[in-house]
Write a protein that holds these residues in place. Structure first.
Motif, short mmCIF file in Angstrom:
data_model
loop_
_atom_site.label_atom_id
_atom_site.label_comp_id
_atom_site.label_asym_id
_atom_site.label_seq_id
_atom_site.Cartn_x
_atom_site.Cartn_y
_atom_site.Cartn_z
N LEU A 114 -15.18 1.72 -2.32
CA LEU A 114 -14.55 3.03 -2.14
C LEU A 114 -13.06 2.97 -2.48
O LEU A 114 -12.53 3.88 -3.13
N MET A 115 -12.37 1.91 -2.05
CA MET A 115 -10.93 1.80 -2.36
C MET A 115 -10.70 1.82 -3.87
O MET A 115 -9.82 2.55 -4.36
N MET A 116 -11.48 1.05 -4.61
CA MET A 116 -11.32 1.00 -6.06
C MET A 116 -11.65 2.35 -6.69
O MET A 116 -10.91 2.87 -7.53
N SER A 117 -12.76 2.96 -6.28
CA SER A 117 -13.20 4.23 -6.86
C SER A 117 -12.20 5.34 -6.57
O SER A 117 -11.90 6.17 -7.44
N ASP A 118 -11.69 5.37 -5.33
CA ASP A 118 -10.75 6.41 -4.93
C ASP A 118 -9.46 6.32 -5.75
O ASP A 118 -8.96 7.32 -6.28
N ALA A 119 -8.92 5.11 -5.87
CA ALA A 119 -7.66 4.92 -6.60
C ALA A 119 -7.83 5.26 -8.08
O ALA A 119 -6.98 5.93 -8.68
N HIS B 283 -2.62 11.36 6.64
CA HIS B 283 -3.95 11.92 6.37
C HIS B 283 -5.05 10.94 6.76
O HIS B 283 -6.19 11.36 7.02
N VAL B 284 -4.73 9.66 6.82
CA VAL B 284 -5.72 8.67 7.28
C VAL B 284 -5.96 8.83 8.77
O VAL B 284 -7.11 8.91 9.23
N ARG C 142 -10.57 4.86 7.52
CA ARG C 142 -9.50 3.96 7.96
C ARG C 142 -9.07 3.00 6.86
O ARG C 142 -7.90 2.59 6.80
N THR C 143 -10.01 2.57 6.02
CA THR C 143 -9.73 1.47 5.08
C THR C 143 -9.55 1.89 3.63
O THR C 143 -9.25 1.04 2.79
N HIS C 144 -9.72 3.17 3.30
CA HIS C 144 -9.78 3.51 1.87
C HIS C 144 -8.42 3.35 1.17
O HIS C 144 -8.37 3.32 -0.06
N HIS C 145 -7.32 3.26 1.96
CA HIS C 145 -6.02 2.91 1.35
C HIS C 145 -5.54 1.53 1.80
O HIS C 145 -4.51 1.06 1.29
N GLY C 146 -6.27 0.92 2.74
CA GLY C 146 -5.89 -0.41 3.22
C GLY C 146 -4.46 -0.44 3.73
O GLY C 146 -4.05 0.40 4.54
N THR C 147 -3.68 -1.39 3.22
CA THR C 147 -2.25 -1.49 3.58
C THR C 147 -1.39 -1.33 2.33
O THR C 147 -0.33 -1.94 2.19
N THR C 148 -1.88 -0.50 1.40
CA THR C 148 -1.15 -0.31 0.15
C THR C 148 0.11 0.54 0.37
O THR C 148 0.31 1.13 1.44
N ARG D 288 4.13 2.30 3.86
CA ARG D 288 2.88 1.55 3.73
C ARG D 288 1.82 2.11 4.68
O ARG D 288 2.11 2.46 5.83
N TYR D 289 0.57 2.23 4.19
CA TYR D 289 -0.54 2.69 5.03
C TYR D 289 -0.79 1.66 6.15
O TYR D 289 -0.62 0.46 5.95
N PRO D 290 -1.24 2.14 7.32
CA PRO D 290 -1.40 1.23 8.47
C PRO D 290 -2.59 0.29 8.37
O PRO D 290 -2.67 -0.70 9.08
N GLY D 291 -3.53 0.58 7.46
CA GLY D 291 -4.72 -0.28 7.34
C GLY D 291 -5.76 0.11 8.37
O GLY D 291 -5.69 1.19 8.96
#
Length: 678
Positions: free
Chosen positions: A607-612, A543-544, A565-571, A593-596
């Motif tokens: 955004l990463m913190m808020s989304d999670a 989906h990224v 691109r970055t909202h999931h980083g490499t989590t 793992r997400y590609p980052g």
């Protein structure tokens, strides 16, 4: 050779900056007027701060533009009008009158003597009125010259003869004969009189131009070695004119011969120093901009544009240099970057222009003050009224500053150049052109302004409308994340509008397979139940990538795509990874793992913190204050341990502030209250 090319390739960004720097210095020096710079600064009404000044060369004292204009107007007011004497018209009138008299005498009973007297009188009168000539209209000028038989004959105003005056003269001359039956003869002569003096516009203009060309642009000479002004002496009006004449002569002479190369070298060094300061500022305080060649080019392009516009005005219309809307520069840079960079670039540009503009101290002072006002007043340009208010304040500052300098120089408020008020107003009107310029620069350089962000934040836009139709749960999730992220950004001073827009678009990739995401599942059927964990993880991760492709399809700016691109980083897609481990203990983490890449700014980290937090909060059952507190701490701590914020310029203190806001917002969302006894 191979190593050299390899080094160039690896350092191509730095090479480009060197190239941009050299080209910018060369262009600015090329734009500068081709003349030296007088080494003394002086102002009318201020003391001479240097040692006694003696004339280094012989030079002429130049008249001011006002004096020259006054002389030119005086010559125009007293110009000589030239008229051409039409001899053919005189002969034609004389012949017509003679023929009409002959016909008239044949039918009337006049004696031969009467006929002879009347005919002779008519010819004498014609000779008298046409001796100088007859004007059709009275000449406006008091100085008139008639060109007759290639001879210039001046005529005094009291001898100007019009057709009506000539007719009166005819009556007076015939009446002196005291002869009966002369009325018809008078009528014949009067009716045939015509003007024969023709205004010669070409000859008049040629004579005027000749007089204007004789105007002397100087009024006296100053011999070499003569004392011009002593130290501490007040620069009076006459001293000011002499010093300006020396300055003009000095600058025009300096640019000749070998001095040209020294002046060119001096200009190059000074401009190079100024632009080095800009590079150092970017490298030390705006490293993200410094690393982006597109943004660096944009900054230099705007500086070059302002320098070019001002130097062209100095060359051709020096008196109107304030027409150039220099405040557009800080206005645009603040809109795309920040206020500090906008003001710094503006000050450096003004310093560069200070080398070439007249009255450099006054110019630098007014422009820097106007730039500061621009930075302090121009905000939220997507609100139309704000730009008009800011421009009005800038114009007012120019006018007040001009009043102050005029009072200092003249010691009174007389001789104010009211036309400069029009110049300042025109400057303000041109500053309003910043709005269309922002749009043009967005398209040219791929940047995003607050105006574009406001347009993108409209939930009725085509892409967000499609998201709400295909994936309503994701759309609602995006709205919630946007609210959380915006509040957090405001708390730490990040770009709240940018974060909000990024949050609205961060999950648009879920439109490809909306039912594979729990927020869009309206039944108890979960399609992941029929898929292996690895395949499910692949759909979730994609989906990224799908979001990036969808955003590009809809021409969403790259700055917003960065959030996708970055909202999931490499989590890790932890849920499906654990399910795969139950099937295969040696499951590869990289498949889950997400590609980052990982977030690289405060905004993307927020955004990463808020989304999670928002997504995971849906799993909370009977949340309480302690549960929410522990929940937020756990999620953010996990992201930090996964090194997701290493590239984001966000501090630990700011992360704590973000967590605090997220906890408060979640508390409000779940409407937690104190339980009251029944």
């Amino acid at each position: 050779m191979g190593k050299t090319l390899d080094n160039v390739y690896r350092h191509q960004s730095l090479v480009y900056k060197y190239f941009l720097y050299v080209v910018s210095v060369a262009l600015i020096v090329f734009f500068f007027p081709k003349g030296g710079k007088f080494k003394y600064e002086f102002q009318k009404g201020k003391p001479w701060q240097y040692e006694n000044l003696y004339a280094p060369i012989d030079f002429s004292i130049k008249k001011s533009q006002e004096e020259i204009a006054e002389e030119q107007q005086s010559i125009r007011n007293g110009k000589t009008d030239y008229y051409t004497f039409d001899s053919g018209m005189v002969s034609e009138v004389g012949l017509t009158i003679e023929n009409e008299l002959t016909t008239f005498f044949q039918s009337e009973s006049y004696t031969s003597q009467q006929k002879r007297i009347l005919s002779q009188t008519a010819q004498d009168i014609l000779a008298e009125v046409y001796e100088t000539g007859i004007f059709s209209d009275r000449p406006e000028s008091k100085s008139v010259i008639i060109v007759k038989n290639n001879e210039a004959l001046p005529v005094s105003p009291n001898k100007f003869l019009l057709v009506e005056t000539a007719k009166q003269l005819v009556g007076e001359r015939f009446s002196a004969l005291r002869m009966a039956g002369i009325a018809p003869v008078i009528g014949i002569v009067r009716n045939n009189l015509k003007s024969n003096l023709l205004y010669d516009e070409d000859l008049t203009q040629s004579a005027l131009n000749d007089e204007l060309s004789k105007i002397s642009y100087t009024r006296g000479e100053v011999a070499q070695g003569k004392l011009i002004i002593a130290k501490g002496e007040i620069v009076e009006a006459e001293d000011f004119k002499v010093l300006n004449s020396l300055k003009d002569e000095y600058e025009s002479e300096l640019w000749l011969g070998n001095n040209y190369y020294f002046i060119l070298l001096g200009y190059t060094i000074l401009v190079a120093l100024v632009l080095i300061m800009l590079f150092l500022f970017l490298k030390r305080y705006r490293i993200d901009i410094y690393r982006n060649n597109n943004k660096v080019t944009f900054i230099f392009f705007n500086i070059l544009l302002m320098v070019l516009a001002t130097t062209l005005m100095v060359k051709h219309y020096e008196d109107y240099i304030y027409v150039v809307p220099l405040c557009i520069l800080p206005l645009i840079l603040k809109n795309f970057f920040d206020a500090r960079l906008g003001l710094f670039a503006h000050v450096l540009t003004v310093l560069i222009l200070g080398f070439v503009v007249p009255n450099s101290f006054e110019y630098i002072f007014l422009q820097i003050i106007a730039g500061i006002v621009t930075i302090l007043t121009a905000s939220e340009l997507y609100k139309r009224a704000n730009l008009f208010i800011s421009v009005g304040q800038i114009t007012l500052i120019y006018i007040i500053g001009y009043f102050a300098f005029h009072a200092i120089h003249e010691g009174n408020l007389e001789n104010i150049e009211w036309i400069l008020f029009g110049v300042f107003v025109l400057n303000g009107l041109l500053t309003l052109f910043a709005q269309p310029l922002i749009y043009i620069f967005e398209k040219m350089f791929g940047l995003v302004s607050d105006v574009s962000l406001l347009e993108l934040s409209d939930t009725n836009s085509k892409l967000l409308k499609e998201l709400s139709d295909k994936a309503p749960g994701t759309f609602h999730h995006s709205l919630q994340v946007a609210n959380l992220a915006e509040a957090a950004a405001n708390e730490i001073g990040a770009n709240a509008m940018l974060v909000r827009v990024g949050a609205l678009y961060h999950d648009v990739g879920k439109m490809e397979h909306p039912t594979y995401f729990t927020e869009n599942q309206i039944t108890s059927v979960n399609p992941h139940d029929d898929l292996p964990p690895k395949e499910s993880a692949k759909i979730i991760i994609e989906h990224v990538i799908n979001g990036v492709e969808t955003a590009r399809k809809y021409n969403i700016p790259d700055r917003i795509i960065d959030f996708i691109r970055t909202h999931h980083g490499t989590t890790l897609v932890y849920y499906f990874f654990k399910k795969q481990q139950e099937l295969d203990a040696e499951a590869d983490e990289e498949d889950f793992r997400y590609p980052g890449p990982i977030p690289f700014s405060r905004e993307t980290a927020i955004l990463m913190m808020s989304d999670a937090v928002e997504a995971a909060s849906k799993s909370l059952k009977n949340p309480t204050f302690p549960i929410i507190d522990e929940f937020v701490e756990k999620i953010v701590k996990g992201q930090m341990q996964a090194n997701q914020f290493l590239n984001a310029n966000i501090t630990l203190k700011e992360i704590e502030m973000v967590k605090k806001v997220l906890k408060q917002k979640l508390t409000n969302i779940y409407h937690l209250r104190v339980e009251y006894p029944e």
